[in-house]
Design an enzyme around this catalytic site. Sequence first.
Site, short mmCIF file in Angstrom:
data_model
loop_
_atom_site.label_atom_id
_atom_site.label_comp_id
_atom_site.label_asym_id
_atom_site.label_seq_id
_atom_site.Cartn_x
_atom_site.Cartn_y
_atom_site.Cartn_z
N ASP A 124 129.34 4.56 55.68
CA ASP A 124 129.84 3.60 56.68
C ASP A 124 131.12 4.10 57.31
O ASP A 124 131.79 5.02 56.81
CB ASP A 124 130.08 2.25 55.97
CG ASP A 124 129.86 1.06 56.90
OD1 ASP A 124 129.91 1.24 58.13
OD2 ASP A 124 129.63 -0.05 56.38
N ASP B 172 124.86 -4.73 62.75
CA ASP B 172 125.17 -5.73 61.74
C ASP B 172 124.53 -7.07 62.08
O ASP B 172 124.59 -8.01 61.29
CB ASP B 172 126.70 -5.92 61.63
CG ASP B 172 127.31 -4.90 60.68
OD1 ASP B 172 126.55 -4.18 60.01
OD2 ASP B 172 128.56 -4.84 60.60
C1 GLA Z 1 129.88 -2.83 57.65
C2 GLA Z 1 128.40 -2.50 57.60
C3 GLA Z 1 127.68 -3.56 56.80
C4 GLA Z 1 128.26 -3.65 55.42
C5 GLA Z 1 129.76 -3.88 55.49
C6 GLA Z 1 130.40 -3.76 54.12
O1 GLA Z 1 130.11 -3.95 58.40
O2 GLA Z 1 127.88 -2.36 58.87
O3 GLA Z 1 126.30 -3.29 56.74
O4 GLA Z 1 127.98 -2.46 54.72
O5 GLA Z 1 130.41 -2.95 56.35
O6 GLA Z 1 131.75 -3.94 54.15
#
Ligand code: GLA
Length: 728
Positions: free
Chosen positions: A489, A551
């Site tokens: 990420d 997301d």
């Molecule tokens: C980001 C990612 C999510 C999740 C969060 C965790 O927003 O896109 O899928 O993994 O971080 O903090």
Amino acid sequence: MVRSTAAMAAGLMMLSHQSIAQDTDSSSSNAIVVDGTTFSLNGASMSYVFHANTTTGDLVTDHYGGSISGGIPSPREPAVNGWVGMPGRIRREFPDQGRGDFRIPAVRIRQTAGYTVSDLQYQSHEVIEGKPGLPGLPATFGESGDVSTLVVHLYDNYSSVAADLSYSVFPEFDAVVRSVNVTNQGEGNITVEALASLSVDFPLEELDLISLRGDWAREANRERRRVEYGVQGFGSNTGYSSHLHNPFLALVHPSTTESQGKAWGFNLIYTGSFSAQVKKGSQGPGETLTSPEAVSIYSNTGIGGMSRKFHRLYRKHLIKSKFATSDRPPLLNSWEGVYFDFNRSTIKTLAEQSAALGISLFVMDDGWFGDKYPRNSDNAGLGDWTANPAKFPNGLEPVVEDITNITVNNTSSDKNLRFGIWVEPEMVNPNSSLYRSHPDWALHAGPYPRTERRNQLVLNLALTEVQDFIIDFMTNLLNSADISYIKWDNNRGMHEQPSPSNNHLYMLGLYRVFDTLTTRFPDVLWEGCASGGGRFDPGVLQYFPQIWTSDNTDGVDRVGIQFGTSLAYPPSAMGAHLSAVPNHQTGRTVPLEFRAHVAMMGGSFGLELDPGTIQDEPAVPELIALAEKVNPLVLNGDLYRLRLPEDSQWPAALFVAEDGSQAVLFYFQLAPNVNHAAPWVRLQGLEPEARYAVDGEGTYSGATLMNLGLQYTFATEYGSKVVFLERQ
Ligand code: GLA
């Protein structure tokens, strides 16, 4: 010394033209035909022709579009009683600055003495079978037979600067891939202030510009606007390719549709800041800086044809992972189900419940790490990549063992559950041991305050010690337990940079880290993520075969996001999950089947909810099995966007196997419709003469399915269908 002070750019310019006609003779390879100093790059249905003007040394574009052969008619000077022949009216391949060409320059070099005039003239060229690698940068690859490369050497006698333009042709995909090397062969320092990976000059005609615009949780909206006089464009100055504008654009004729007309698509293989510009004109020392590559694709079968060529090219000649087109297990990701709230025993329960449903990969998302500064919220822990002892008193290994000992309840396999884990290696929370010991590793500009986002700072991957730290902790993590999958990420942009060129040096550092780790751990399935689709770009895809698309997990919104993303990127690259209702981002409630069907259109299908809440839903194991059945077609097939969500309440997509033997139709209804005949959906990409068994309906000819189509109706809002077709 050469310093890059400007973002890499994909510049595109259009102007009226003048050129020299020459006959072309075929030489050894048809992909690149050279006649004197005229160069013809040929695909199955594309030609890109330019020449070096032997008087001025300038490279001049003759044609970029459908296939042509033989001599080229001479372009005419504008019929005026006045001045003509200005450089700005010539279709130049590589416009520079300061000699009367008033376009956006593809290259701007500040010489030692301060001026920014360049005079890069043709010197020589070479044709290479295959394609050399691009040092330090992600790039398309291929063997001789797949791809041929033309390198044109330019030289500025006044400044002793050399520029090499590299054109690689993948004929099967009508693709030309461009990059530029600038080398300072003089004594003094120069600064490369701007360098476009690609610039194209079209003759004057009406064109539309298509791009992908968005923001967090609403990525990849397709924008279409007329190219107007003057400069228009977009880019990213966030330090990463970003949710705001994808490094993709297409130029199409106003009459071009999904399935008809000409389209030119452009995509920069780069994960950092970028710039893309389009302009409609009045008439239409020893160190080298290498630009990223830009891919251009020509299509005479509409926007859909352009997308399919991008998809095939990327599946075969960009994504290096062995999982590019196979073996994507249905997964359960813990994030939306439990967020930061778990420990060894709850994780084990979640994993058991997942396996009981037929899930074969369990992914523990954010919240597992940090000892002195535990990651129980987004306020602490990034940088301290050891298991949180309060949640996992004996470390990670026994947790992974717990999980990989669970048998998956799945008729297609009796394998054990696999384990995957989330990391965000490029980041550090000030609340961490790492930051206490290495505050200098965080991006900063001298004494200026370090502005935080999501309570975190960015580690400066331009520094070798930071790259090595990440390579080492990731290597230790992957060696410490049986980990099959990594979600990588990256949740914020870059603010205070120590220098303008740091941005590009960061990217080179990031690519070194990606390359080292994915080479060292080729059996790991790597997934990219940047707060969803903030880094959905070809640079990441070189190393990671899949990227978390957004997301936003709302089924209805996801139709648009996934259709938009597919303009340039293959569905095989998209992570897509079925999540709980009401949806956590939009509050909307959409039926289980609809949510699952939308998620199946992504190459990496998964669930993202508490599996305990759906243990008694008999449909869930069936939907997981259906996702597995659909998956090979999604990973390998050609995508036809039959109807777009922005145009219709009944969007539909068809995946057709490359050998044409199978297809699967996805059909959705996005709004309730009482007493209204739903439109028939006409299929594409089938063989008119062949007969296809349509699941649950009957056998019809390809011609019938493409010219009449199929019709579905739903009594409810949010209907969906997944229909298989088998060629008889
Ligand atoms: C980001 C990612 C999510 C999740 C969060 C965790 O927003 O896109 O899928 O993994 O971080 O903090």
